[in-house]
Structures are given as structure tokens and as C-alpha cells.
Scaffold this motif. Structure first.
Motif, PDB file in Angstrom:
ATOM      1  N   THR A 131       0.831  -1.201   0.000  1.00  0.00           N
ATOM      2  CA  THR A 131       0.000   0.000   0.000  1.00  0.00           C
ATOM      3  C   THR A 131       0.868   1.254   0.000  1.00  0.00           C
ATOM      4  O   THR A 131       0.628   2.197  -0.765  1.00  0.00           O
ATOM      5  CB  THR A 131      -0.938   0.012   1.217  1.00  0.00           C
ATOM      6  OG1 THR A 131      -1.781  -1.137   1.183  1.00  0.00           O
ATOM      7  CG2 THR A 131      -1.799   1.263   1.228  1.00  0.00           C
ATOM      8  N   SER A 134       2.637   1.692  -3.422  1.00  0.00           N
ATOM      9  CA  SER A 134       1.718   2.102  -4.489  1.00  0.00           C
ATOM     10  C   SER A 134       1.342   3.574  -4.383  1.00  0.00           C
ATOM     11  O   SER A 134       1.123   4.237  -5.400  1.00  0.00           O
ATOM     12  CB  SER A 134       0.459   1.238  -4.463  1.00  0.00           C
ATOM     13  OG  SER A 134      -0.278   1.437  -3.263  1.00  0.00           O
ATOM     14  N   GLN A 135       1.259   4.096  -3.164  1.00  0.00           N
ATOM     15  CA  GLN A 135       0.902   5.501  -2.996  1.00  0.00           C
ATOM     16  C   GLN A 135       2.064   6.435  -3.327  1.00  0.00           C
ATOM     17  O   GLN A 135       1.882   7.529  -3.859  1.00  0.00           O
ATOM     18  CB  GLN A 135       0.413   5.763  -1.561  1.00  0.00           C
ATOM     19  CG  GLN A 135      -0.790   4.938  -1.139  1.00  0.00           C
ATOM     20  CD  GLN A 135      -1.955   5.032  -2.097  1.00  0.00           C
ATOM     21  OE1 GLN A 135      -2.442   6.123  -2.401  1.00  0.00           O
ATOM     22  NE2 GLN A 135      -2.418   3.887  -2.586  1.00  0.00           N
ATOM     23  N   ALA A 138       3.069   5.636  -7.604  1.00  0.00           N
ATOM     24  CA  ALA A 138       2.010   5.288  -8.555  1.00  0.00           C
ATOM     25  C   ALA A 138       2.303   5.785  -9.966  1.00  0.00           C
ATOM     26  O   ALA A 138       2.245   5.029 -10.939  1.00  0.00           O
ATOM     27  CB  ALA A 138       0.672   5.839  -8.067  1.00  0.00           C
ATOM     28  N   THR A 156      -2.844   6.988 -13.113  1.00  0.00           N
ATOM     29  CA  THR A 156      -2.207   7.212 -11.804  1.00  0.00           C
ATOM     30  C   THR A 156      -3.255   7.278 -10.702  1.00  0.00           C
ATOM     31  O   THR A 156      -3.106   6.656  -9.641  1.00  0.00           O
ATOM     32  CB  THR A 156      -1.398   8.514 -11.831  1.00  0.00           C
ATOM     33  OG1 THR A 156      -0.397   8.428 -12.857  1.00  0.00           O
ATOM     34  CG2 THR A 156      -0.717   8.752 -10.490  1.00  0.00           C
ATOM     35  N   LYS A 160      -3.700   4.533  -7.542  1.00  0.00           N
ATOM     36  CA  LYS A 160      -3.619   4.943  -6.131  1.00  0.00           C
ATOM     37  C   LYS A 160      -4.856   4.529  -5.346  1.00  0.00           C
ATOM     38  O   LYS A 160      -4.766   3.981  -4.240  1.00  0.00           O
ATOM     39  CB  LYS A 160      -3.436   6.462  -6.042  1.00  0.00           C
ATOM     40  CG  LYS A 160      -2.019   6.952  -6.219  1.00  0.00           C
ATOM     41  CD  LYS A 160      -1.930   8.436  -5.913  1.00  0.00           C
ATOM     42  CE  LYS A 160      -0.493   8.906  -5.893  1.00  0.00           C
ATOM     43  NZ  LYS A 160      -0.403  10.356  -5.539  1.00  0.00           N
ATOM     44  N   ILE A 161      -6.021   4.816  -5.904  1.00  0.00           N
ATOM     45  CA  ILE A 161      -7.270   4.512  -5.196  1.00  0.00           C
ATOM     46  C   ILE A 161      -7.461   3.004  -5.070  1.00  0.00           C
ATOM     47  O   ILE A 161      -7.797   2.488  -4.003  1.00  0.00           O
ATOM     48  CB  ILE A 161      -8.464   5.155  -5.917  1.00  0.00           C
ATOM     49  CG1 ILE A 161      -8.340   6.683  -5.915  1.00  0.00           C
ATOM     50  CG2 ILE A 161      -9.776   4.732  -5.254  1.00  0.00           C
ATOM     51  CD1 ILE A 161      -9.349   7.387  -6.807  1.00  0.00           C
ATOM     52  N   SER A 164      -5.281   1.321  -2.402  1.00  0.00           N
ATOM     53  CA  SER A 164      -5.367   1.850  -1.037  1.00  0.00           C
ATOM     54  C   SER A 164      -5.857   0.816  -0.037  1.00  0.00           C
ATOM     55  O   SER A 164      -5.624   0.936   1.168  1.00  0.00           O
ATOM     56  CB  SER A 164      -6.273   3.088  -1.002  1.00  0.00           C
ATOM     57  OG  SER A 164      -7.609   2.738  -1.357  1.00  0.00           O
TER      58      SER A 164
END
Length: 474
Positions: A131, A134-135, A138, A156, A160-161, A164
Motif C-alpha cells: 500500500t 503504491s501511494q 504510482a 495514476t 492509487k485509489i 489503497s
């Protein structure tokens, strides 16, 4: 005379007693009704689960497809970065399924529960790490995957979403992997089908802004995926939270400490599976990048066709899950002959399904593509590629089952080698050569995919037939 000969050949092909050599028989063999009945009892929930997930994912692509080719490409370009991050958890879960199946065959329910607990702790930790990654990275990841300027911002945001809630997703994956190994394929089916239905519902609400919800387009699709991960976690957790005799349970024993036997067994299977995942992910990543470089419309067509072939994979995966569980259980019982029979029963069922799917794909090729896009170039190009998809169905379904059998036996090292040869070399090199130097474009890339699947089928079939996998200790 010819009719009798054909009937005899068909009978020998489907009859269990002809599926194992006489010198390998260890006891009474299951009848055809018992073998196919047991395989189907485990396979239908897994097959239904995989197919419904594939269909729901297809609906997901269709709903995004209404926004245009750029939106399809934005969602599709995130697939390989996502699975690269999930590679460690996927390999862990291959070990979980194999160990739980083996422990159940041995009658060691406590050992199966220990495996679930220890794997769940590892999975949760990996989910948190992924997580964070990835944030932070991204945009870099989707650009590296080949995202183009006309959709990189949407890609992107989507990535991200969607990522999460990765920790919820990884834990749900591990609990379902343990349930499959134990033979509880219906629980996994309910978990994933319900989660994906939630995904479709929130897609409908959030992509175009239905009822009181805002119009979020690609970002709405990502949020729907994130919500579905939480739903899957809650359902999977509810299946293992209560103490129960002869069932997987997180509360059956109080201890959550790691033990050498469980960890070494998981590592033995997962380490080879990790090598396989590395080869697969690198090969798939390069393959996807080659398609992305052809342009937005071509990549959108590629994603639509990948959505279709995932349906074929889903059927094979469903039978593969059943074969994995039955192969591991048979080896745990000290009956490698039964393991071989159930592996071959799964192959035959998958082959029949592959033939049926190929016929459907060819007969309705343009109608299927039109479900995803109304753009003429996508429909025309996709209709041509469907012929290759149909041909691939004939080998892919059986290939997936055989690979699952070898993993269920703990012979994941050989599967890793075959994946390196077929995906890492054949798919990438042949696809590039046919696509660019030969000028075949996307058609050439799909011919490379077919050759990859055919090569894996041949290599893994030879290994399965040799029966060395029955000697692997876990």
C-alpha cells in the motif's frame, strides 16, 4: 468395427483405471462416477467463482469502455504493476494451498490451522508495505508500464485509489487460498462473487454518477474496486473466525507463533513459485508494454481481448483448483495413484470446456467485442484476434490444470522453469518479432501468446506424465 474402436478409445481416455500405470497402483481406485463426481463437486464452485469473477471483470471493462478507448487503456495499464506488487502474496498463497491440502490429507487439522494463521500474518504485513509503495510511486509505475500522455493522469489516480485497500485484499486472498486447499471451494466462491457484485454496483453508482453519488468516471471505477476488497475481506474473515471441529479456524488454537515445519513447507513451495512469478510478471509486463507502445486504440483492443481470454482461463483455473486440492490430499494420504487420476480427470474436464468456449468465441466474435466498445477499429481488429483466442482456449484450459496439479504436489520448481521458457522467452521474443520486424502488429502479439500457452502445455504435460512430482515431500 470402426464404431467399436472409437468407443473403446473414448472409454480408455475417460476411464480412471487407464489413467495410471499398473505398477503405480497402491490400492482400490475410484470408479468413473466417483472420480468425476468428486472432481466436479470441488470444481464447480471454483469454476463458477472464477468465471463469474471474469465475467464481472468484463462488465467492469464494459462500463469503463463507455468512456472511450483512453479510459479502457488507463484501467488496463495498471494491471501488470498491480500484479508485480502482489507477486509475493500470490506465491505465498500457492504454498498455503499446497500445505493445507497436504495436512488435511494427513488428518492434521491443527497443522492446517497453523499454516493459515502464520500465512495471514505474513500476508497482512506485505499488504501494508505494498500500500505504501503504491501511494508513493504510482505515477512512476504506470509510466514504466507504458502509459501514454492522453491517459497517464487517469491511470495514476486509478492505481492509487485501487491499491489503497491492498492489505484487505491480500488477507482475503490468503484466507481463500487456505479454504481452497482444505476443499472449501464454496466459501471462496461466495467471497469473491459477492465482492465482485459489489464492485459492479459501485461502478454503476460512481462511474457515471447515479442517484446521490458523484460522477467520478475512472476514479469511480477504482473506488468501486477498493470497496470490493474490503467486502471480500469481511466475508473471508467470517468464514474462519468461529471455532469449529474439522474446519479451518483462526480461534481453534490460541497460538499464533511460527513453527519450523509449517514455515519450511510454505517456503519450499513458495520459493520456487516466487521464481515462477518473477518470470511470469516480467514476461507479462514486457508483453503489455509492447502492446501499449502500439497506441491507445490498439492497447484498448488488446485489453478487450485479454478480458475475453480471461474467461477461458477462469474455467481452467476452476478445474485447476479442484485438481490442486485433490492431488495434494491424495499425496497426503499416501495415494499418488489417486493424485494422478484426479489430475487427469481435471485435464479432461477442462479440455471439454475449452472446445465449447472456442466454438462460442468464433460464432459470436463481433458481438462479444461490441459489448466492450462501439469504436469501429476496436471491433474490426478484435474480431480477427478472437480466432486466435479460440485456438488458445483448446490448450490454455488444460495447461492451467496441469500446472495446478504440479503446484499442488509441491513441484513448483519445474513450473517455474517452464514459465521462464514459455513466458520469459517464447511469448516476449516471438511477440516482439512478429509484431515489429514482421509488421503483424497486435495480431503478431497474440500469436506469440498462443505459442506461449502451447509450450507450457507441452512441458508441464511431459513432467506430469513422468510422475516425479509424486515424490516431492512437504
Amino acid at each position: 468395427m470402426r464404431g467399436c474402436l472409437k468407443m473403446n478409445i473414448i472409454k480408455r481416455f475417460f476411464e480412471p483405471r487407464y489413467m495410471v500405470k499398473e505398477n503405480l497402483i497402491c490400492g482400490e481406485l475410484p470408479t468413473a462416477c466417483e472420480a468425476y463426481g468428486t472432481a466436479l463437486q470441488l470444481a464447480w464452485p471454483s469454476a463458477l467463482e472464477s468465471v463469474l469473477i471474469a465475467l464481472i471483470a468484463s462488465i467492469d471493462t464494459m462500463m469503463v469502455g463507455g468512456l472511450g478507448s483512453a479510459a479502457i487503456s488507463a484501467v488496463g495499464i495498471t494491471t501488470q504493476p498491480k500484479f508485480i506488487l502482489l507477486a509475493l502474496v500470490i506465491t505465498l498463497n500457492i504454498g498455503v494451498t499446497a500445505i493445507v491440502a497436504r495436512r488435511r490429507g494427513e488428518g492434521d487439522i491443527e497443522g492446517a490451522n497453523r499454516c493459515l494463521k502464520q500465512a495471514l500474518l505474513i500476508s497482512a504485513g506485505l499488504g501494508v508495505i505494498m500500500t505504501v509503495i503504491s501511494q508513493l510511486f504510482a505515477r512512476d509505475l504506470v509510466l514504466f508500464a507504458g502509459a501514454k500522455p492522453d491517459y497517464v493522469d487517469d491511470a495514476t489516480a486509478y492505481f492509487k485509489i485501487m491499491m489503497s485497500t491492498t492489505a484487505f485484499n491480500t488477507c482475503a486472498m490468503t484466507m481463500n487460498a487456505a479454504q481452497r486447499g482444505y476443499g472449501n471451494t464454496r466459501i471462496s466462491m461466495v467471497t469473491n462473487v459477492t465482492a465482485n457484485l459489489a464492485n459492479v454496483l459501485f461502478n454503476w453508482l460512481l462511474i457515471n454518477g447515479m442517484w446521490i453519488f458523484p460522477r467520478m468516471e475512472v476514479r469511480g471505477a477504482a473506488l468501486a474496486t477498493a470497496i470490493s476488497s474490503v467486502v471480500a475481506f469481511c466475508i473471508a474473515l467470517s468464514s474462519v473466525i468461529k471455532p469449529a471441529q474439522n474446519k479451518l479456524s483462526l480461534t481453534a488454537q490460541r497460538t499464533w507463533s511460527f513453527d519450523k515445519r509449517t514455515v519450511s513447507g510454505m517456503v519450499k513451495v513458495a520459493s520456487s513459485a516466487l521464481v515462477e512469478q518473477v518470470f511470469l510478471r516480467v514476461g507479462f509486463f514486457i508483453y503489455s508494454r509492447l502492446a501499449a507502445n502500439l497506441g491507445t486504440v490498439e492497447f484498448a483492443t488488446h485489453q478487450v481481448c485479454m478480458s475475453l481470454i480471461h474467461i477461458s482461463f477462469a474455467f481452467g483455473d476452476g478445474f485447476g483448483v479442484a485438481s490442486t486440492s485433490l492431488v495434494g490430499r491424495g499425496l497426503g494420504e499416501g495415494r499418488p495413484d489417486k493424485s494422478m487420476i484426479y489430475g487427469r480427470v481435471g485435464q479432461r474436464l477442462a479440455l471439454i470446456m475449452g472446445i465449447l468456449l472456442a466454438a462460442v468465441f468464433v460464432a459470436f466474435r463481433y458481438q462479444l467485442i461490441e459489448l466492450y466498445s462501439n469504436e469501429a477499429p476496436v471491433i474490426e481488429m478484435g474480431g480477427q484476434i478472437v480466432y486466435i483466442i479460440a485456438l488458445t482456449c483448446l490448450v490454455q484450459t488444460s495447461q492451467v490444470v496441469i500446472s495446478g496439479c504440479l503446484r499442488g504436489a509441491g513441484d513448483s520448481k519445474f513450473v517455474a522453469v517452464s514459465s521462464f521458457i514459455s513466458v520469459g522467452i517464447v511469448r516476449t521474443v516471438v511477440s516482439w518479432f512478429l509484431c515489429y520486424p514482421c509488421g503483424l502488429g497486435l495480431i503478431g502479439m497474440w500469436l506469440g501468446l498462443f505459442l506461449d500457452q502451447f509450450m507450457r502445455l507441452v512441458l508441464n504435460f511431459i513432467r506430469f506424465r513422468g510422475a516425479k512430482w509424486t515424490l516431492v515431500k512437504l
